[in-house]
Design a protein around this motif. Sequence first.
Motif, PDB file in Angstrom:
ATOM      1  N   LEU A 320       0.849  -1.194   0.000  1.00 50.74           N
ATOM      2  CA  LEU A 320       0.000   0.000   0.000  1.00 50.74           C
ATOM      3  C   LEU A 320       0.883   1.241   0.000  1.00 50.74           C
ATOM      4  CD1 LEU A 320      -2.876   1.180   0.030  1.00 50.74           C
ATOM      5  CD2 LEU A 320      -2.675   1.316   2.513  1.00 50.74           C
ATOM      6  N   GLU A 321       0.406   2.232  -0.747  1.00 45.30           N
ATOM      7  CA  GLU A 321       1.189   3.451  -0.997  1.00 45.30           C
ATOM      8  C   GLU A 321       1.122   4.453   0.149  1.00 45.30           C
ATOM      9  OE1 GLU A 321      -1.458   2.332  -2.780  1.00 45.30           O
ATOM     10  OE2 GLU A 321      -2.872   3.930  -3.250  1.00 45.30           O
ATOM     11  N   ASN A 322       1.167   3.994   1.398  1.00 45.46           N
ATOM     12  CA  ASN A 322       1.151   4.920   2.548  1.00 45.46           C
ATOM     13  C   ASN A 322       1.980   6.165   2.240  1.00 45.46           C
ATOM     14  OD1 ASN A 322      -0.458   3.261   4.080  1.00 45.46           O
ATOM     15  ND2 ASN A 322       1.230   2.282   5.171  1.00 45.46           N
ATOM     16  N   ALA A 339       7.997   0.945  -8.218  1.00 45.98           N
ATOM     17  CA  ALA A 339       7.613   1.987  -9.183  1.00 45.98           C
ATOM     18  C   ALA A 339       6.118   2.299  -9.069  1.00 45.98           C
ATOM     19  CB  ALA A 339       7.956   1.540 -10.601  1.00 45.98           C
ATOM     20  N   HIS A 340       5.312   1.260  -8.883  1.00 48.79           N
ATOM     21  CA  HIS A 340       3.861   1.423  -8.739  1.00 48.79           C
ATOM     22  C   HIS A 340       3.526   2.245  -7.489  1.00 48.79           C
ATOM     23  CE1 HIS A 340      -0.383  -0.327  -9.002  1.00 48.79           C
ATOM     24  NE2 HIS A 340      -0.342   0.147  -7.762  1.00 48.79           N
ATOM     25  N   GLU A 341       4.050   1.814  -6.346  1.00 46.25           N
ATOM     26  CA  GLU A 341       3.686   2.482  -5.081  1.00 46.25           C
ATOM     27  C   GLU A 341       4.209   3.916  -5.035  1.00 46.25           C
ATOM     28  OE1 GLU A 341       1.463   0.973  -3.579  1.00 46.25           O
ATOM     29  OE2 GLU A 341       1.800  -1.010  -4.446  1.00 46.25           O
ATOM     30  N   LEU A 342       5.398   4.147  -5.610  1.00 48.96           N
ATOM     31  CA  LEU A 342       5.918   5.519  -5.598  1.00 48.96           C
ATOM     32  C   LEU A 342       5.154   6.407  -6.573  1.00 48.96           C
ATOM     33  CD1 LEU A 342       9.742   4.837  -5.202  1.00 48.96           C
ATOM     34  CD2 LEU A 342       8.172   5.761  -3.479  1.00 48.96           C
ATOM     35  N   ALA A 343       4.687   5.858  -7.691  1.00 49.54           N
ATOM     36  CA  ALA A 343       3.857   6.659  -8.607  1.00 49.54           C
ATOM     37  C   ALA A 343       2.586   7.145  -7.906  1.00 49.54           C
ATOM     38  CB  ALA A 343       3.495   5.839  -9.847  1.00 49.54           C
ATOM     39  N   HIS A 344       2.076   6.322  -6.969  1.00 51.61           N
ATOM     40  CA  HIS A 344       0.885   6.735  -6.207  1.00 51.61           C
ATOM     41  C   HIS A 344       1.120   8.003  -5.380  1.00 51.61           C
ATOM     42  CE1 HIS A 344      -2.225   3.808  -6.863  1.00 51.61           C
ATOM     43  NE2 HIS A 344      -1.515   2.773  -6.470  1.00 51.61           N
ATOM     44  N   GLN A 345       2.362   8.330  -5.069  1.00 52.98           N
ATOM     45  CA  GLN A 345       2.590   9.558  -4.291  1.00 52.98           C
ATOM     46  C   GLN A 345       2.064  10.762  -5.074  1.00 52.98           C
ATOM     47  OE1 GLN A 345       3.576   8.928  -1.105  1.00 52.98           O
ATOM     48  NE2 GLN A 345       3.656   6.796  -1.816  1.00 52.98           N
ATOM     49  N   ASN A 362      -6.233   6.415  -9.616  1.00 59.83           N
ATOM     50  CA  ASN A 362      -5.058   6.003  -8.828  1.00 59.83           C
ATOM     51  C   ASN A 362      -4.375   4.794  -9.479  1.00 59.83           C
ATOM     52  OD1 ASN A 362      -6.243   7.840  -7.106  1.00 59.83           O
ATOM     53  ND2 ASN A 362      -6.339   6.475  -5.340  1.00 59.83           N
ATOM     54  N   GLU A 363      -5.161   3.723  -9.658  1.00 60.21           N
ATOM     55  CA  GLU A 363      -4.550   2.431 -10.018  1.00 60.21           C
ATOM     56  C   GLU A 363      -4.171   2.329 -11.494  1.00 60.21           C
ATOM     57  OE1 GLU A 363      -3.437   0.867  -7.741  1.00 60.21           O
ATOM     58  OE2 GLU A 363      -4.671   1.445  -6.021  1.00 60.21           O
ATOM     59  N   GLY A 364      -4.949   2.951 -12.371  1.00 59.49           N
ATOM     60  CA  GLY A 364      -4.581   2.941 -13.784  1.00 59.49           C
ATOM     61  C   GLY A 364      -3.259   3.670 -13.992  1.00 59.49           C
ATOM     62  N   PHE A 365      -3.091   4.805 -13.317  1.00 64.12           N
ATOM     63  CA  PHE A 365      -1.856   5.577 -13.443  1.00 64.12           C
ATOM     64  C   PHE A 365      -0.668   4.825 -12.836  1.00 64.12           C
ATOM     65  CE2 PHE A 365      -2.806   9.988 -14.936  1.00 64.12           C
ATOM     66  CZ  PHE A 365      -4.167   9.844 -15.144  1.00 64.12           C
ATOM     67  N   ALA A 366      -0.870   4.218 -11.659  1.00 62.26           N
ATOM     68  CA  ALA A 366       0.237   3.503 -11.012  1.00 62.26           C
ATOM     69  C   ALA A 366       0.627   2.263 -11.817  1.00 62.26           C
ATOM     70  CB  ALA A 366      -0.140   3.129  -9.582  1.00 62.26           C
ATOM     71  N   THR A 367      -0.359   1.605 -12.423  1.00 58.45           N
ATOM     72  CA  THR A 367      -0.052   0.453 -13.273  1.00 58.45           C
ATOM     73  C   THR A 367       0.693   0.916 -14.521  1.00 58.45           C
ATOM     74  OG1 THR A 367      -2.016  -0.684 -12.466  1.00 58.45           O
ATOM     75  CG2 THR A 367      -1.071  -1.483 -14.540  1.00 58.45           C
ATOM     76  N   VAL A 415      -9.490  -2.376 -13.158  1.00 58.61           N
ATOM     77  CA  VAL A 415      -9.243  -1.013 -12.670  1.00 58.61           C
ATOM     78  C   VAL A 415      -7.757  -0.683 -12.824  1.00 58.61           C
ATOM     79  CG1 VAL A 415      -9.362   0.461 -10.616  1.00 58.61           C
ATOM     80  CG2 VAL A 415     -11.203  -1.181 -11.093  1.00 58.61           C
ATOM     81  N   TYR A 416      -6.935  -1.715 -12.687  1.00 54.87           N
ATOM     82  CA  TYR A 416      -5.482  -1.544 -12.826  1.00 54.87           C
ATOM     83  C   TYR A 416      -5.061  -1.602 -14.302  1.00 54.87           C
ATOM     84  CZ  TYR A 416      -5.075  -2.277  -7.774  1.00 54.87           C
ATOM     85  OH  TYR A 416      -5.174  -2.148  -6.409  1.00 54.87           O
ATOM     86  N   THR A 417      -5.266  -2.777 -14.912  1.00 54.61           N
ATOM     87  CA  THR A 417      -4.677  -3.025 -16.234  1.00 54.61           C
ATOM     88  C   THR A 417      -5.432  -2.284 -17.340  1.00 54.61           C
ATOM     89  OG1 THR A 417      -3.935  -5.165 -15.441  1.00 54.61           O
ATOM     90  CG2 THR A 417      -3.955  -4.825 -17.827  1.00 54.61           C
TER      91      THR A 417
HETATM   92 ZN   LIG Z   1      -1.870   0.715  -6.533  1.00 50.40          ZN
END
Ligand SMILES: [Zn+2]
Length: 485
Positions: A320-322, A339-345, A362-367, A415-417
Motif C-alpha cells: 500500500l502506498e502509505n 515503481a507502482h507504489e511511488l507513482a501513487h505519491q 489512482n490504479e490505472g496511473f500507477a499500473t 481497474v489496474y490493467t
Molecule cells: Zn496501486
Amino acid sequence: MERTGKRRLRSAMTAALLATVSAACSASNGASAPPATGPATTGAPLIAAEEARAGAPGIGDPDFPRDGNGGYDVAHYDLRLAYTPKTRHLDGTAIIRARAVQRLSRFNLDLAGLTVRRVSVNGAAAGVERSGDELTVIPATPLERDKDFTVEIAYDGVPKPVDNPGTLGTYGFVSTKDGAFVACQPNGAKTWFPGNDHPLDKATFDIRITVPEGVTAIANGEQPEPPKTSGGKTTFTWRERNPMATYLATMTLGRFHVKTGKTPAGIPSYSATDPAYAHTLNGLHTATGKITDYWAKVFGPYPFGSTGGIVDDFDAGYALENQTKPIYGGFEPDEAIIAHELAHQWFGNSVSIKRWRDLWLNEGFATYAEWLWSEHKGEATAETIFQNHYQVPQSPMWDYPPGVARKDDLFNQSVYTRGGMTLHALRRQIGDQRFFTLIREWTTTHKYGHATTDEFIAMAERVSGQQLDGLFDAWLFQKGRPKLS
Ligand SMILES: [Zn+2]
C-alpha cells in the motif's frame, strides 16, 4: 474543497442562505437596527439564526454511504498513541482540529471497536453515542458554521483489523508478533483512530507513538525531533505537513532495520525492513531513491517532504502506498511494485479521488507507471505490454469497464490493467509530447487536492486539442474490447 452527492446540494443551499443574509445586512446599513424580538418594520423579514443540525453520518460517497462524515472539514490530526505489543493494548488521544461547514448540534467520527473514555469539544466535556462504526459527539453548545473547533477523544483497547470476506482482504491495524502492520485502504483508519475516514477530507498529521524500548515506530512524513527514551519506553514523533487521506496514515511498529539518507537528487529517504527481510534493505533504499527521482522528472516535482518504504513480515498479499512510505506486506518488493507504489505519491496521494468508484485515477496511473519503468529500463515497452493485454480477446477485463470501480470488487484487475491501457490508448492518440505535458499539468493543477475523471478528460481534450469523448467512453465506461485506431 468540492464535495460530491448530498454535500454539493447542501453547499448550494448554503450559498442561497448566505446571499439572503448579506442582502438583509446591507438593507439595514445606516438604519437603526430593528429590535431583536420585535417585528421588522422595514419590510425586510428577520432572518432566523441557522438551525443547528446533526452532521451527516457519511460524507456522501454513493458506494460507501457510512464512510466519512458530513458537517465539518478536518484540518489537522494530532494523534498521541502508546502501544504494547505483548498485550496488544493501544492507548490513544486524538486531538482533531476541524471547521464546521454548517451549524452543528452534533457530528460523527468513524471509529471501529475500542473504548472511548472521554470526549471534549473546545475544552468542554461533550456527550458521546456509539452505533456500529459511528461515534457521535454531542458538544455542550452548537458549533457555529465556518468556525474552527477542536475535539479531543481519549480512547483505548485492542485494535482489530477489518476482515473483509470479499476482495478487500485484511486491512487496518493488524497486530504482528513484534508490533503492528498498518495499511488502511479503503476505510481501515477507523481501526486505530477516530476521524473522517474518507479520502475526500484530507488533513495534516502529527503522530506521536510510545512503545517499549527496542521497538521502532514508523509513521508518515518526517521526524521533527529524534526519538526519546526514558523508563524503558521510547517515543517517536512523526509529522506529515502535507494534506493526507486517512487511509494513507500508518503507525507501523516492530523490530526494524532502518536506513536513512537522501535520493541522488536530494530528497530525504527512510527505509525500514523487518529482520526477516534485512537482506532487502539496501536494495529497497537504492531502488526507492532512483525511482522517486525518475518519477519527479516524468510526473513533476516530488510532492512530499521525504520518500521511503517499509517491508514488514505480515503476509498481507499486497503493498500500500502509505504517504511518503509505501508498505510491502510479507514479500521482497521488485522494482515494478516499488515503481507502482511511488507513482501513487503523485496519483492518489497528492492528487486524490473524491469517491472510490474513480479508483482507476489512482490504479490505472500507477499500473501505467510500471510499464513506463520497464520502458525506461530498456525492457518491454509500454506498447508491447499494452499489446500483450490487448491480444487476449477473452479477458474478463472487457466485461468490467474500469471507469466505475464496483464497491464489491473495487480492486478488480480491470481497474489496474484496463485503466493503464486507457492511458496508453490516449498516448497513442495524442502523441508522447502532449501526453507527458498533460500528465505534468494534471499533477500540478490538482497538487494536494482532488480531481475527477471528467476533469481528466477535459484537460486531455484541452492539452491535445482533440475531441476524446469516444476514446474515453470506450475504454472507461463501455463493456467490450475497444477498437484500436
Ligand atoms: Zn496501486
